[in-house]
Write an enzyme that holds these catalytic residues in place. Structure first.
Site, PDB file in Angstrom:
ATOM      1  N   SER A   1       2.009   2.810   5.155  1.00  0.00           N
ATOM      2  CA  SER A   1       1.989   2.778   3.685  1.00  0.00           C
ATOM      3  C   SER A   1       3.034   3.666   3.019  1.00  0.00           C
ATOM      4  O   SER A   1       3.194   3.603   1.805  1.00  0.00           O
ATOM      5  CB  SER A   1       0.596   3.133   3.157  1.00  0.00           C
TER       6      SER A   1
ATOM      7  N   SER B   1      -3.287   2.547  -1.785  1.00  0.00           N
ATOM      8  CA  SER B   1      -2.712   1.943  -0.572  1.00  0.00           C
ATOM      9  C   SER B   1      -3.295   0.565  -0.297  1.00  0.00           C
ATOM     10  O   SER B   1      -3.529   0.193   0.860  1.00  0.00           O
ATOM     11  CB  SER B   1      -2.902   2.855   0.651  1.00  0.00           C
TER      12      SER B   1
ATOM     13  N   THR C   1       0.881   8.852   1.572  1.00  0.00           N
ATOM     14  CA  THR C   1       0.395   8.847   2.944  1.00  0.00           C
ATOM     15  C   THR C   1       0.610   7.470   3.562  1.00  0.00           C
ATOM     16  O   THR C   1       0.848   6.482   2.877  1.00  0.00           O
ATOM     17  CB  THR C   1      -1.106   9.183   3.005  1.00  0.00           C
TER      18      THR C   1
END
Length: 285
Positions: A73, A126, A217
């Protein structure tokens, strides 16, 4: 105690700068790994940050900066820009409806994926399906052209794939992550200011005392689809400071389970940025 003032001192040496086409001397600060061994138990960790104000890099000892890994991601950083720059999406509030037949929920999906998303919410959560839809609309040829222009990893985007950043086809190293961000933030790419501002807004993690942490992240199993195997994970972004150039960074980690990297990657990256002197102590407390 700051690692750079510990008994095991930081080492400084001249290296060829990895962030320009010229051979520019830069200093590299090596953060010793031994004092961090307990925190890193069971994990392999690599970290790099670059300060273009001083032409200094800060590296965790024994980091592997050149091996390419799947971006997972963290690819949403360039992907958000690509969506905007190609006109596939017209702003952070651009909403897409979740088509449950086209994108059926997997058992690992969190609840906040199972709903309609804007570009900003999909970035922050995400939500993979939103960016898979974007990938179909952008097309592989456009991706390859842009990623080659940006020197983003191996720039691999096979035709008819909407998972190339999730199946380790696309790969990028720690140094390449930082180099990409360094060029992006310095204005080296032909990216509209509005697109960069949208990324800046979507990626803001925390702000305090004149320091703004931007990050994304990313994680996945080392063998795509096999959640019983070890996981790899990233925390990639930059530190913005009032009146100074931003500092891009990337942390990559591997561990036996997702749980061992889920919170660690961000927390340890902040620890490294504090040790490097790029964030104030207690930034995330």
């Amino acid at each position: 105690m700051n690692l750079c003032t510990a008994v095991i001192a930081c080492s400084l040496f001249a290296v060829a700068a990895i962030f320009s086409g010229e051979a520019v001397a830069e200093s590299r600060v090596i953060l010793p790994a031994a004092p961090l061994a307990e925190e890193m138990t069971g994990r392999e960790v690599s970290f790099l940050a670059h300060n273009s104000e001083t032409q200094a890099s800060c590296v965790l000892e024994d980091s592997d900066l050149e091996t390419q890994y799947g971006p997972w991601s963290t690819f949403k950083i360039p992907n958000l820009l690509i969506a905007l720059e190609t006109g596939v999406v017209d702003g952070l509030e651009a909403e897409r409806a979740w088509d449950q037949q086209r994108r059926p929920a997997a058992n690992y999906w969190p609840d906040d994926w199972r709903r309609d998303q804007t570009l900003e919410s999909a970035f922050r959560r995400s939500a993979a399906w939103y960016f898979q839809d974007v990938a179909v609309d952008v097309g592989a040829q456009q991706y390859r052209m842009i990623m080659n222009d940006w020197s983003y990893g191996n720039a691999a985007a096979p035709d008819n794939s909407d998972t190339f950043w999730l199946d380790r086809t696309l790969r990028i190293s720690v140094s390449e992550q930082v180099e990409f961000l360094s060029h992006l933030l310095s204005g080296s790419f032909d990216v509209a200011p509005e697109s960069l501002e949208a990324l800046t807004m979507a990626s803001l993690d925390r702000s305090t005392n004149g320091f703004r942490l931007h990050g994304k992240t990313g994680s996945g199993p080392l063998v795509p689809g096999d959640f019983s195997r070890p996981f790899e994970g990233w925390y990639v972004g930059w530190v913005a400071r009032n009146g100074l150039k931003p500092i891009p960074f990337a942390l990559y980690a591997q561990a036996a389970t997702y749980g061992e990297i889920r919170d660690f990657r961000r927390q340890f990256a902040i620890r490294m940025l504090i040790e490097c002197g790029y964030l104030p102590g207690g930034f995330d407390s």
